[in-house]
Design an enzyme around this catalytic site. Structure first.
Site, mmCIF file in Angstrom:
data_model
loop_
_atom_site.group_PDB
_atom_site.id
_atom_site.type_symbol
_atom_site.label_atom_id
_atom_site.label_comp_id
_atom_site.label_asym_id
_atom_site.label_seq_id
_atom_site.Cartn_x
_atom_site.Cartn_y
_atom_site.Cartn_z
ATOM 1 N N GLY A 254 43.595 59.953 45.423
ATOM 2 C CA GLY A 254 42.630 61.065 44.812
ATOM 3 C C GLY A 254 41.208 60.603 44.481
ATOM 4 O O GLY A 254 40.418 60.946 45.255
ATOM 5 N N PHE A 255 41.262 59.633 43.796
ATOM 6 C CA PHE A 255 39.712 59.056 43.135
ATOM 7 C C PHE A 255 38.724 60.075 42.703
ATOM 8 O O PHE A 255 37.631 59.773 42.911
ATOM 9 C CB PHE A 255 39.340 58.122 44.503
ATOM 10 C CG PHE A 255 40.089 57.318 45.265
ATOM 11 C CD1 PHE A 255 40.789 56.204 44.449
ATOM 12 C CD2 PHE A 255 40.760 57.633 46.350
ATOM 13 C CE1 PHE A 255 41.644 55.407 45.025
ATOM 14 C CE2 PHE A 255 41.802 56.837 47.021
ATOM 15 C CZ PHE A 255 42.297 55.682 46.408
ATOM 16 N N GLY A 482 49.417 56.875 43.532
ATOM 17 C CA GLY A 482 49.581 55.547 43.984
ATOM 18 C C GLY A 482 49.625 54.718 43.151
ATOM 19 O O GLY A 482 49.658 53.602 43.335
ATOM 20 N N ASN A 658 51.892 46.915 33.444
ATOM 21 C CA ASN A 658 52.525 46.312 34.668
ATOM 22 C C ASN A 658 51.640 45.230 35.377
ATOM 23 O O ASN A 658 50.706 45.865 35.818
ATOM 24 C CB ASN A 658 53.025 47.488 35.648
ATOM 25 C CG ASN A 658 54.015 46.915 36.819
ATOM 26 O OD1 ASN A 658 53.441 45.939 37.691
ATOM 27 N ND2 ASN A 658 54.966 47.350 36.965
ATOM 28 N N LYS A 660 51.685 43.722 38.036
ATOM 29 C CA LYS A 660 51.592 43.918 39.403
ATOM 30 C C LYS A 660 50.874 45.243 39.972
ATOM 31 O O LYS A 660 49.730 45.128 40.493
ATOM 32 C CB LYS A 660 53.077 44.292 40.170
ATOM 33 C CG LYS A 660 52.668 44.136 41.619
ATOM 34 C CD LYS A 660 54.207 44.289 42.214
ATOM 35 C CE LYS A 660 55.057 43.059 41.989
ATOM 36 N NZ LYS A 660 56.307 42.693 42.741
ATOM 37 N N GLN A 665 45.488 48.128 41.206
ATOM 38 C CA GLN A 665 44.290 49.017 40.638
ATOM 39 C C GLN A 665 43.276 48.358 40.614
ATOM 40 O O GLN A 665 42.195 48.739 41.433
ATOM 41 C CB GLN A 665 44.762 49.690 39.439
ATOM 42 C CG GLN A 665 45.719 50.627 39.617
ATOM 43 C CD GLN A 665 45.193 52.001 40.060
ATOM 44 O OE1 GLN A 665 44.513 52.736 39.218
ATOM 45 N NE2 GLN A 665 45.556 52.218 41.236
ATOM 46 N N GLY A 728 42.406 51.451 29.927
ATOM 47 C CA GLY A 728 42.224 52.277 31.312
ATOM 48 C C GLY A 728 42.043 51.120 32.158
ATOM 49 O O GLY A 728 40.995 50.421 32.051
ATOM 50 N N GLU A 731 39.476 52.830 37.029
ATOM 51 C CA GLU A 731 37.964 52.928 37.415
ATOM 52 C C GLU A 731 37.281 51.699 37.429
ATOM 53 O O GLU A 731 36.245 51.506 38.076
ATOM 54 C CB GLU A 731 37.488 54.254 36.855
ATOM 55 C CG GLU A 731 38.113 55.677 37.274
ATOM 56 C CD GLU A 731 37.822 56.562 36.761
ATOM 57 O OE1 GLU A 731 36.884 57.386 37.231
ATOM 58 O OE2 GLU A 731 38.156 56.652 35.491
#
Length: 766
Positions: A254-255, A482, A658, A660, A665, A728, A731
């Protein structure tokens, strides 16, 4: 159609789950093709749709010839502004109703003879097959009376107006007299930067499958914002909210591009209502470029002043970006410049010019990704003029409080991230002089830049059910694009309830589930986690109450003296009873707890509590993820070819749920930043506003050969003001990347590239 993801591990991993590199629970479904996306759901009597796009920027449609299109075998209908059902207008954007933010444009699709941008849908063909729909769409012939249009961003820079701020996104800022301080500083830089437009290229193009049952609408869509998306559809079609169901179990990237409601979705539902058939509208890659907004271009100025010791005395950061006359939001280009450096004189200004182009839209780290390019390139240039190591200059100006207003940082370990990254990358091997490092015929450069992205938390509704067999079901209408959302929340629930990871199932991706915020702003994990933790505590209290009522040995203990561990409630002083035993004795097959309400007074009260907390946090704290991007490049001195040969990102992102998926990300953000720096650019014809490279044949994203080995490390230190210490991750990984590459190119060649992308002629001497 709700997705239920159950961990598919060969054995129970046991122990603490948060922080571990657990495989994604949706991995098998996605790698075997079992996962369904928006254009893959079977429907009886399904029809297919194809759009007809305007080829002018501003006009009125004087005629539209659809006769040839209607003659194509299999065509069911051709809808234009002359025969399409009426829609309600898009709502005006209001910060008091955040769901109004999802209107991609203000255009009444197929409800007007006006053309507002080159690419606007002016007709849709519905046919029995996709081939027939596309063949017929190519035969539709609109005629236009063209109107004057403004489409050249660079030519209209002078028309830009100041960007207004609001409670979510501030505008400009001023502290002291920055312009005077730059003019009188012993050492200064004053640079102009430009970044081009960028377009979204998620692996799954936008697609919608829409079906009506009377006045009830079901939509399968690639959306990042299920709840706001549903509200928008209800409003546009004039039906009750409960009459709309949105299903988005898997979104193929999406991004930000799938965060708003664009023409394809509205027109698919419109066509389904008009024909009485389920309709699928799967956009081509070119169709995405024509109908879905991208990142705005920018023109930026960064001026810095410093004393001879490298103490900053002034920071000026200004920007001009664009939006469409028919929509688009501001970019927070100077966001990071409010927070990164301890400067007594600061001037931040953001301006917007409105053009006859498709609305811009959020794209990964909107504002900060292009803003850090300019700021961190200027800091690097200042370090070169001072003869200081770029990291040392940054550390000399690291603030203890927010420079603009003196607020406290809720959590900030940028020094530690730089120290960890510099050691791991081997920064000490860098020689300072540009052009001083070689590998055979290649010039070698090493660059660094700061990564920064603010941290947000929104309200989320969650239910947690504990069954008598010891299994746990978590239900929340969150989005999976994702990043492994079901895996992360299962890890959190397993630890909160003291059950094995394999005992937890997660349902998501459906508007019939409890409402969750959109997957954007790097906020979904923390927002859902806060409610999940609260619901887990409520559930444990309920089980403890049952235990007391049924004669459990736990009955005499206070709630705070009991913990959940290994599938049951334990006294702090010793073992207690399993959940299964307590529920069996109480004659219950399950216990459930909920946080948040989707409607009524409970929803209003929850929204009020969220807004009060949000505003209080904004007044008290500056919350953000940050980090250091380390880059090594090789530059061919004859051709100007730039190759990124090595990368390390060192991040302070709070608690990592997580290991991984978090690293994936961050690494993905870096790859996206490499594309932004070296190859990506949307080419807009300045004469007519038409995108000239609307496909991956002409818009160049990084391929495997462009991506070096990427090492990622993180501190894993929690933010005490955030749920579970989360900040977060989605991004921050892209921020600072373009600057690190530009700084490495400068170190290799002595050339300061201030215009993206960094193509050959910008590297070679002029």
């Amino acid at each position: 159609m709700t997705v239920t993801e159950a961990p598919s591990l060969p054995r129970d991993i046991g122990g603490k789950n948060v922080g571990r590199p657990i495989d994604r629970v949706d991995g098998p479904a996605k790698t075997t093709g079992a996962a369904r996306y928006a254009a893959e759901y079977p429907y009886p009597d399904l029809a297919h749709a194809a759009l007809v796009h305007a080829t002018v920027s501003r006009a009125r449609i004087t005629a539209i010839d659809t006769a040839a299109a209607r003659e194509v075998p299999g065509v069911i209908a051709v809808l234009t502004h002359e025969n399409a059902p009426a829609l309600k207008p898009a709502p005006a954007v209001s910060p008091l109703n955040l769901s109004t933010l999802v209107s991609g444009t203000s255009v009444n699709y197929l409800g007007t003879d006006e053309v507002h941008w080159n690419g606007q849908p002016v007709a849709v063909v519905v046919a029995e097959s996709l081939d027939a729909a596309r063949e017929a769409a190519a035969l539709v012939r609109p005629a236009y009376a063209e109107l004057p249009a403004t489409v050249d961003f660079a030519a209209h820079e002078g028309d830009a107006a100041p960007q207004k701020g609001d409670m979510i996104m501030p505008g400009g800022a001023r502290k002291g007299d920055a312009e005077a301080a730059v003019a009188t500083a012993p050492v200064s830089v004053d640079l102009r930067f430009t970044t081009p437009p960028y377009n979204h290229n998620a692996i799954e193009p936008h697609a919608t499958t829409a079906a009506w049952d009377g006045d009830r609408l079901t939509v399968y869509d690639a959306t990042q914002t299920i709840d706001w998306f549903r509200r928008h559809l209800a409003l546009r079609f004039g039906i009750p909210l409960d009459a709309v169901r949105v299903i988005a179990p898997h979104v193929g990237g999406g991004f930000g591009g799938k965060g708003l409601v664009w023409a394809g979705t509205i027109i698919a539902a419109l066509a389904a209502r008009a024909t009485g058939r389920p309709v699928r509208l799967a956009q081509t890659r070119e169709g995405v470029y024509r109908t879905v907004g991208g990142r705005t271009p920018s023109i930026q100025r960064v001026a810095l002043g410093a004393d001879a010791d490298g103490r900053l005395t002034a920071l000026v950061h200004t920007s001009v970006t664009r939006r469409g006359h028919i929509g688009g939001g501001p970019e927070q280009v100077t966001s990071q410049s409010r927070h990164l450096y301890d400067v007594p004189n600061i001037l931040l200004e953001q301006k917007i010019v409105e053009l006859d182009l498709l609305s811009n839209t959020p794209m990964r780290a909107p504002g900060e990704s292009i803003g850090t390019f300019a700021l961190e390139s200027a800091v690097d240039e200042l370090a070169a003029r001072l003869g200081l190591d770029p990291i040392e200059l940054r550390m000399r100006n690291e603030p203890s409080r927010n420079p603009i207003d003196g607020k406290r940082f809720s959590h900030r370990m940028l020094r530690e991230a730089y120290a960890l990254g510099a050691e791991r990358f081997g920064w000490s091997a860098r020689t300072p002089e540009p052009g001083s490092m070689r590998d055979g015929r290649w010039l070698v450069g090493m660059g660094v830049a700061t990564a920064y992205h603010p941290s947000l938390q929104f309200a989320a509704n969650v239910t947690v059910r504990l069954s008598a067999d010891g299994t746990v079901l978590v239900r929340c209408g969150m989005q999976e694009m994702g990043m492994g959302v079901a895996t992360a929340q299962a890890q959190i629930a397993a630890d909160a309830l003291g059950v094995p990871f394999t005992a937890v199932r997660v349902e998501y991706g459906d508007s019939t589930l409890p409402i969750a915020p959109g997957a954007g702003g790097s906020m979904q994990t923390a927002s859902v986690a806060a409610s999940l933790l609260a619901a887990s505590e409520k559930l444990k209290r309920s089980v403890l109450t049952l235990a007391r009522r049924t004669g459990s040995p736990l009955r005499a203990r206070r709630p705070e003296a009991v913990e959940a561990r290994d599938g049951g409630l334990w006294e702090k002083a010793g073992p207690g009873e399993t959940y299964a035993a307590i529920l069996a004795r109480a004659g219950r097959d399950h216990v459930e707890a909920a946080v948040g309400a989707d409607r009524g007074l409970g929803a209003a009260a929850g929204q009020a509590r969220f807004m009060a907390k949000f505003l209080l946090d904004r007044r008290r704290w500056v919350k953000a993820a940050c980090g250091a991007q380390f880059c090594e490049v090789r530059v061919d001195p004859d051709t100007g070819e730039v190759r990124v040969s090595r990368w390390l990102g060192s991040f302070d992102v709070g608690t990592v749920v997580n290991a991984k998926t978090a690293v994936s990300q961050l690494r993905g953000g870096i790859v996206m930043g490499i594309g932004m720096a070296l190859s990506e650019e949307t080419l807009v014809d300045p004469r007519n506003g038409r995108i000239m490279n609307p496909s991956l044949a002409g818009y160049h994203v990084p391929v495997h050969a462009d991506v070096p080995p990427i090492d990622v490390c993180y501190l894993d230190e929690p933010d005490p003001t955030m749920p579970l210490g989360l900040i977060g991750i989605g991004e921050v990984g892209i921020t600072g990347v373009a600057a690190a590459i530009a700084n490495a190119v400068h170190h290799a060649t002595g050339r300061r590239v201030s215009d993206l992308p960094i193509i050959l002629d910008r590297v070679l001497p002029g």
